[in-house]
Design an enzyme around this catalytic site. Structure first.
Site, PDB file in Angstrom:
ATOM      1  N   GLU A 108       0.832  -1.201   0.000  1.00  0.00           N
ATOM      2  CA  GLU A 108       0.000   0.000   0.000  1.00  0.00           C
ATOM      3  C   GLU A 108       0.868   1.252   0.000  1.00  0.00           C
ATOM      4  O   GLU A 108       1.975   1.244   0.539  1.00  0.00           O
ATOM      5  CB  GLU A 108      -0.803   0.079   1.304  1.00  0.00           C
ATOM      6  CG  GLU A 108      -1.833  -0.971   1.481  1.00  0.00           C
ATOM      7  CD  GLU A 108      -2.555  -0.815   2.840  1.00  0.00           C
ATOM      8  OE1 GLU A 108      -3.316  -1.711   3.158  1.00  0.00           O
ATOM      9  OE2 GLU A 108      -2.338   0.196   3.535  1.00  0.00           O
ATOM     10  N   CYS A 111       3.181   8.644   1.514  1.00  0.00           N
ATOM     11  CA  CYS A 111       3.570   7.681   2.558  1.00  0.00           C
ATOM     12  C   CYS A 111       3.830   6.345   1.865  1.00  0.00           C
ATOM     13  O   CYS A 111       2.939   5.805   1.206  1.00  0.00           O
ATOM     14  CB  CYS A 111       2.452   7.556   3.588  1.00  0.00           C
ATOM     15  SG  CYS A 111       2.777   6.289   4.828  1.00  0.00           S
ATOM     16  N   CYS A 138       5.591  -7.255   7.490  1.00  0.00           N
ATOM     17  CA  CYS A 138       6.481  -6.615   8.457  1.00  0.00           C
ATOM     18  C   CYS A 138       6.810  -7.623   9.553  1.00  0.00           C
ATOM     19  O   CYS A 138       5.941  -8.400   9.968  1.00  0.00           O
ATOM     20  CB  CYS A 138       5.819  -5.378   9.062  1.00  0.00           C
ATOM     21  SG  CYS A 138       6.927  -4.508  10.208  1.00  0.00           S
ATOM     22  N   CYS A 184       3.662  -5.328  15.635  1.00  0.00           N
ATOM     23  CA  CYS A 184       2.906  -4.427  16.530  1.00  0.00           C
ATOM     24  C   CYS A 184       1.456  -4.918  16.591  1.00  0.00           C
ATOM     25  O   CYS A 184       0.850  -5.220  15.554  1.00  0.00           O
ATOM     26  CB  CYS A 184       2.959  -2.987  16.027  1.00  0.00           C
ATOM     27  SG  CYS A 184       4.643  -2.396  15.821  1.00  0.00           S
ATOM     28  N   CYS A 209      -1.523  -3.641  14.301  1.00  0.00           N
ATOM     29  CA  CYS A 209      -1.224  -3.378  12.897  1.00  0.00           C
ATOM     30  C   CYS A 209      -1.453  -4.611  12.018  1.00  0.00           C
ATOM     31  O   CYS A 209      -0.919  -5.684  12.293  1.00  0.00           O
ATOM     32  CB  CYS A 209       0.227  -2.936  12.785  1.00  0.00           C
ATOM     33  SG  CYS A 209       0.758  -2.733  11.087  1.00  0.00           S
ATOM     34  N   GLY A 268       5.953  -2.271   6.680  1.00  0.00           N
ATOM     35  CA  GLY A 268       7.359  -2.656   6.843  1.00  0.00           C
ATOM     36  C   GLY A 268       8.101  -1.781   7.836  1.00  0.00           C
ATOM     37  O   GLY A 268       7.643  -0.697   8.200  1.00  0.00           O
ATOM     38  N   GLU A 269       9.244  -2.287   8.274  1.00  0.00           N
ATOM     39  CA  GLU A 269      10.132  -1.518   9.153  1.00  0.00           C
ATOM     40  C   GLU A 269      11.221  -0.911   8.253  1.00  0.00           C
ATOM     41  O   GLU A 269      12.099  -1.623   7.751  1.00  0.00           O
ATOM     42  CB  GLU A 269      10.745  -2.450  10.214  1.00  0.00           C
ATOM     43  CG  GLU A 269      11.965  -1.925  10.938  1.00  0.00           C
ATOM     44  CD  GLU A 269      11.800  -0.541  11.565  1.00  0.00           C
ATOM     45  OE1 GLU A 269      10.882  -0.341  12.354  1.00  0.00           O
ATOM     46  OE2 GLU A 269      12.616   0.362  11.240  1.00  0.00           O
ATOM     47  N   SER A 305      10.320   6.565   9.738  1.00  0.00           N
ATOM     48  CA  SER A 305       9.750   6.078  10.989  1.00  0.00           C
ATOM     49  C   SER A 305      10.352   4.711  11.334  1.00  0.00           C
ATOM     50  O   SER A 305      10.643   3.913  10.444  1.00  0.00           O
ATOM     51  CB  SER A 305       8.241   5.958  10.779  1.00  0.00           C
ATOM     52  OG  SER A 305       7.665   5.214  11.789  1.00  0.00           O
ATOM     53  N   SER A 340       8.563   5.118  16.830  1.00  0.00           N
ATOM     54  CA  SER A 340       7.243   4.682  17.292  1.00  0.00           C
ATOM     55  C   SER A 340       7.387   4.113  18.692  1.00  0.00           C
ATOM     56  O   SER A 340       7.808   2.970  18.866  1.00  0.00           O
ATOM     57  CB  SER A 340       6.695   3.603  16.345  1.00  0.00           C
ATOM     58  OG  SER A 340       6.571   4.142  15.060  1.00  0.00           O
ATOM     59  N   LEU A 341       7.054   4.907  19.687  1.00  0.00           N
ATOM     60  CA  LEU A 341       7.277   4.507  21.074  1.00  0.00           C
ATOM     61  C   LEU A 341       6.077   3.715  21.613  1.00  0.00           C
ATOM     62  O   LEU A 341       6.209   2.599  22.083  1.00  0.00           O
ATOM     63  CB  LEU A 341       7.530   5.767  21.921  1.00  0.00           C
ATOM     64  CG  LEU A 341       8.109   5.558  23.306  1.00  0.00           C
ATOM     65  CD1 LEU A 341       9.444   4.840  23.269  1.00  0.00           C
ATOM     66  CD2 LEU A 341       8.247   6.895  24.028  1.00  0.00           C
ATOM     67  N   HIS A 342       4.917   4.329  21.557  1.00  0.00           N
ATOM     68  CA  HIS A 342       3.631   3.684  21.880  1.00  0.00           C
ATOM     69  C   HIS A 342       3.438   3.257  23.339  1.00  0.00           C
ATOM     70  O   HIS A 342       2.346   2.821  23.700  1.00  0.00           O
ATOM     71  CB  HIS A 342       3.356   2.453  20.990  1.00  0.00           C
ATOM     72  CG  HIS A 342       3.411   2.741  19.524  1.00  0.00           C
ATOM     73  ND1 HIS A 342       3.050   3.949  18.990  1.00  0.00           N
ATOM     74  CD2 HIS A 342       3.780   1.955  18.477  1.00  0.00           C
ATOM     75  CE1 HIS A 342       3.206   3.910  17.673  1.00  0.00           C
ATOM     76  NE2 HIS A 342       3.651   2.726  17.333  1.00  0.00           N
ATOM     77  N   CYS A 364      -2.708   0.540   9.160  1.00  0.00           N
ATOM     78  CA  CYS A 364      -1.630   0.138   8.268  1.00  0.00           C
ATOM     79  C   CYS A 364      -1.837  -1.298   7.771  1.00  0.00           C
ATOM     80  O   CYS A 364      -2.007  -2.221   8.554  1.00  0.00           O
ATOM     81  CB  CYS A 364      -0.349   0.256   9.068  1.00  0.00           C
ATOM     82  SG  CYS A 364       1.097  -0.177   8.197  1.00  0.00           S
TER      83      CYS A 364
END
Ligand code: SF4
Length: 376
Positions: free
Chosen positions: A104, A117, A124, A128, A131, A180-181, A212, A235-237, A354
């Protein structure tokens, strides 16, 4: 309201996408056909500028060369499988890759800016919990050309901005926050961003690019060493390791202190303030103790916090935060001297979590295929 737009792109060819052919290989290929090296840039430029979707449309090239190019390469190795447009002018594309995998990418148009984006991997490996991209793990890294094609396709959808020279539509910013990372595919990403930043590419300088990451300390350092002025978003979250490992499982291998230390080094080397992204999950990471812990982690750091209130997604057990809890987070972090904002979600009516749209399309296609088999 979301509209599904008709598709105009040609089917994917199995020949290599030209944006994945290294410039020296293309020059060598051209030399074998008696063509000057300058043709390599001439050809790439037409694809990057969105002036030609096919070699046949490159009318400034000899006809025989156009036919030879078409026999050996494809202008694009991806094709648009689905195109959705939301009422706030956000576009979402599902692209089918040459190996039938899907990714995407999203175009967000806001305040005179057009931000693309992009994804960096198929799937990934970070997992997470909120996600859809990580549900089946990582399949493979995207190539340089596949990342550039996302940018070109999004740029071709922009409607407001024009470059001064050729009045072509223009993308002004890039956020690398799709599937993805990004730091797990850093070398290819840096190569794609180098082309995106070139004036003969897309002309989007490093200061307009945000990368990110969930936080891979060694890769954050490598990014800092690249000497480029990219903006880093971590991305702490969650504000403590126990909770963060529940939300971002790979945290058990790194831990928050190592990530913050690498981010501090990034700031020291580049002078660019680091942003901490924090998806606010109602009742899970938004209580007063979390606010205090978050403020404690970032006090004394030149940092910015983006709070992203969770939007309910069918099938996922998380809920929107209460307004009071959100306000509490903002006030506590702000009192600690850290800049903080609540980020609006654009295009929220399009399967916005995502990886969600890609999964919807894959499910539709699987059902269709099963239906076709059943009827045969
Ligand atoms: S949020 Fe990002 S890092 Fe986490 S699983 Fe999804 S794509 Fe991967």
């Amino acid at each position: 309201m979301t509209a599904e737009l008709p598709l105009a792109t040609a089917p994917t060819a199995l020949r290599p996408g030209l944006l994945d052919v290294p410039a020296e290989d293309l020059r060598a290929w051209l030399a074998e056909r008696g063509q000057p090296p300058m043709r390599a840039n001439q050809i790439r430029r037409q694809i990057l500028a969105g002036r030609a979707e096919s070699f046949d449309a490159m009318s400034d090239l000899p006809k025989l060369l156009r036919a030879e190019l078409a026999a050996s390469f494809s202008t694009f190795s991806t094709r648009i499988e689905k195109h959705l447009k939301a009422s706030d002018d956000t576009h979402k594309l599902v692209l089918r890759l040459h190996d039938d995998r899907m990714i995407e990418c999203v175009l967000i148009q806001d305040d005179g800016r057009a931000t693309g984006c992009i994804s960096t991997q198929v799937g990934c490996g970070m997992g997470c919990v909120f996600c859809a991209s990580g549900l089946n793990g990582v399949v493979r890294n995207l190539t340089v050309g596949e990342m550039l094609e996302q940018l070109v396709r999004l740029r071709n959808l922009t409607d407001a901005n024009t470059t001064r020279d050729d009045r072509a539509p223009r993308l002004t910013n890039i956020v690398v926050m799709g599937m993805g990372e990004p730091l797990a595919n850093l070398d290819s990403l840096l190569a794609a961003l180098a082309v995106a930043g070139d004036k003969n590419g897309l002309g989007i300088g490093a200061r307009h690019v945000t990368i990110s990451t969930v936080g891979l300390p060694a890769k954050i350092r490598q990014l800092a060493e690249s000497g480029k002025q990219y903006h880093l978003a971590v991305s702490l979250h969650a504000p403590n390791d126990v909770l963060r490992t529940r939300i971002v499982p790979t945290n058990d291998k790194t831990g928050i202190p190592a990530i913050l230390a690498a981010a501090d080094e990034f700031f020291a080397k580049t002078g660019r303030q680091v942003t901490y992204e924090y998806v606010v999950l109602g009742g899970l990471n938004d209580q007063p103790e979390h606010a205090k812990q978050l403020a404690g982690l970032l006090t004394g750091r030149k940092a910015h916090v983006n709070l992203i209130p969770w939007n309910d997604v069918e099938g996922l057990p998380y809920s929107r935060p209460q307004e009071d809890d959100l306000r509490g987070l903002v006030e506590t972090v702000r009192k600690a001297g850290v800049s903080v904002k609540i980020r609006k979600r654009k295009g929220s009516e399009i399967d916005a979590a995502c990886g969600q749209l890609r999964r919807t399309v894959e499910a539709e296609l699987t059902t269709e295929a099963q239906g076709n088999r059943g009827g045969a």
